[in-house]
Scaffold this motif. Structure first.
Motif, PDB file in Angstrom:
ATOM      1  N   ILE A  93       0.843  -1.206   0.000  1.00  0.00           N
ATOM      2  CA  ILE A  93       0.000   0.000   0.000  1.00  0.00           C
ATOM      3  C   ILE A  93       0.874   1.250   0.000  1.00  0.00           C
ATOM      4  N   ARG A  94       1.881   1.263   0.841  1.00  0.00           N
ATOM      5  CA  ARG A  94       2.774   2.421   0.949  1.00  0.00           C
ATOM      6  C   ARG A  94       3.540   2.645  -0.361  1.00  0.00           C
ATOM      7  N   ALA A  95       4.027   1.573  -0.960  1.00  0.00           N
ATOM      8  CA  ALA A  95       4.868   1.695  -2.162  1.00  0.00           C
ATOM      9  C   ALA A  95       4.077   2.039  -3.421  1.00  0.00           C
ATOM     10  N   THR A  96       2.793   1.663  -3.460  1.00  0.00           N
ATOM     11  CA  THR A  96       2.038   1.806  -4.707  1.00  0.00           C
ATOM     12  C   THR A  96       0.892   2.796  -4.647  1.00  0.00           C
ATOM     13  N   GLY A  97       0.417   3.105  -3.455  1.00  0.00           N
ATOM     14  CA  GLY A  97      -0.765   3.955  -3.343  1.00  0.00           C
ATOM     15  C   GLY A  97      -2.060   3.218  -3.629  1.00  0.00           C
ATOM     16  N   CYS A  98      -1.999   1.890  -3.698  1.00  0.00           N
ATOM     17  CA  CYS A  98      -3.232   1.130  -3.928  1.00  0.00           C
ATOM     18  C   CYS A  98      -4.144   1.267  -2.700  1.00  0.00           C
ATOM     19  N   ALA A  99      -5.428   1.050  -2.903  1.00  0.00           N
ATOM     20  CA  ALA A  99      -6.417   1.230  -1.843  1.00  0.00           C
ATOM     21  C   ALA A  99      -6.486   0.038  -0.900  1.00  0.00           C
ATOM     22  N   ALA A 100      -6.144  -1.127  -1.410  1.00  0.00           N
ATOM     23  CA  ALA A 100      -6.256  -2.352  -0.618  1.00  0.00           C
ATOM     24  C   ALA A 100      -5.333  -3.407  -1.199  1.00  0.00           C
ATOM     25  N   VAL A 101      -5.240  -4.527  -0.483  1.00  0.00           N
ATOM     26  CA  VAL A 101      -4.347  -5.613  -0.875  1.00  0.00           C
ATOM     27  C   VAL A 101      -5.132  -6.914  -0.926  1.00  0.00           C
ATOM     28  N   MET A 102      -4.768  -7.742  -1.882  1.00  0.00           N
ATOM     29  CA  MET A 102      -5.354  -9.067  -2.018  1.00  0.00           C
ATOM     30  C   MET A 102      -4.211 -10.072  -1.945  1.00  0.00           C
ATOM     31  N   SER A 103      -4.399 -11.149  -1.219  1.00  0.00           N
ATOM     32  CA  SER A 103      -3.386 -12.192  -1.122  1.00  0.00           C
ATOM     33  C   SER A 103      -4.114 -13.517  -1.094  1.00  0.00           C
ATOM     34  N   ALA A 104      -3.678 -14.470  -1.880  1.00  0.00           N
ATOM     35  CA  ALA A 104      -4.408 -15.733  -1.980  1.00  0.00           C
ATOM     36  C   ALA A 104      -3.702 -16.875  -1.280  1.00  0.00           C
ATOM     37  N   GLU A 105      -2.653 -17.372  -1.867  1.00  0.00           N
ATOM     38  CA  GLU A 105      -2.027 -18.591  -1.355  1.00  0.00           C
ATOM     39  C   GLU A 105      -1.525 -18.471   0.085  1.00  0.00           C
ATOM     40  N   PRO A 106      -0.872 -17.365   0.464  1.00  0.00           N
ATOM     41  CA  PRO A 106      -0.463 -17.276   1.871  1.00  0.00           C
ATOM     42  C   PRO A 106      -1.650 -17.303   2.834  1.00  0.00           C
ATOM     43  N   LEU A 107      -2.791 -16.741   2.411  1.00  0.00           N
ATOM     44  CA  LEU A 107      -3.974 -16.764   3.275  1.00  0.00           C
ATOM     45  C   LEU A 107      -4.637 -18.135   3.303  1.00  0.00           C
ATOM     46  N   LEU A 108      -4.487 -18.898   2.254  1.00  0.00           N
ATOM     47  CA  LEU A 108      -4.988 -20.277   2.297  1.00  0.00           C
ATOM     48  C   LEU A 108      -4.156 -21.089   3.282  1.00  0.00           C
TER      49      LEU A 108
END
Length: 143
Positions: free
Chosen positions: A85-100
């Motif tokens: 978020i800090r590096a890109t200014g994106c509004a949110a983050v999505m993560s798949a495999e680590p969260l599985l």
């Protein structure tokens, strides 16, 4: 009412291009077509977890469009999410495999019961007619 259109793009022919300018152009087309949110997978399909995520592409898209951008790629911890978020200014983050592998990854509390979570996931997969190939891959990752 109106329907919200959310777009998710993964590279390799349907989104993230090796040329960041092409990725931005694609995101602008999605926005012009009515997307209310754009998820950017920061690597091509062929590079999945084999190469570093292209966070500059996420940043370029976030700067170029007015709709919220969700970034994805190389997010394995809560600190990684904050860094993206800090590096890109994106509004949110999505993560798949680590969260599985650990659905409580970004939370606090006791370690999870992997077997119970796999069974709950299978109940949802059956209820929503998820393709068996998806369910199999996700259950393996959960365990």
């Amino acid at each position: 009412g109106t329907a919200k259109i959310r777009c998710r793009a993964r590279g390799g022919g349907d989104g993230l291009e090796p040329d960041v300018a092409a990725t931005v152009a694609f995101a602008k087309k999605l926005e012009a077509a009515g997307a209310s949110l754009i998820c950017v997978h920061a690597r091509t399909r062929g590079g999945k977890s084999k190469v570093a995520a292209c966070w500059p592409a996420v940043a370029a898209v976030a700067r170029a469009v007015r709709v919220p951008v969700v970034g994805n790629g190389d997010v394995r911890t809560a600190a990684d999410a904050a860094s993206l978020i800090r590096a890109t200014g994106c509004a949110a983050v999505m993560s798949a495999e680590p969260l599985l592998a650990d659905p409580g990854l970004f939370g606090e509390g006791p370690r999870r019961d992997a077997a119970a979570e796999a069974l709950a996931y299978l109940d949802l997969a059956v209820a929503h007619a998820a393709p068996i190939s998806w369910a199999r891959a996700h259950v393996v990752a959960l365990l």
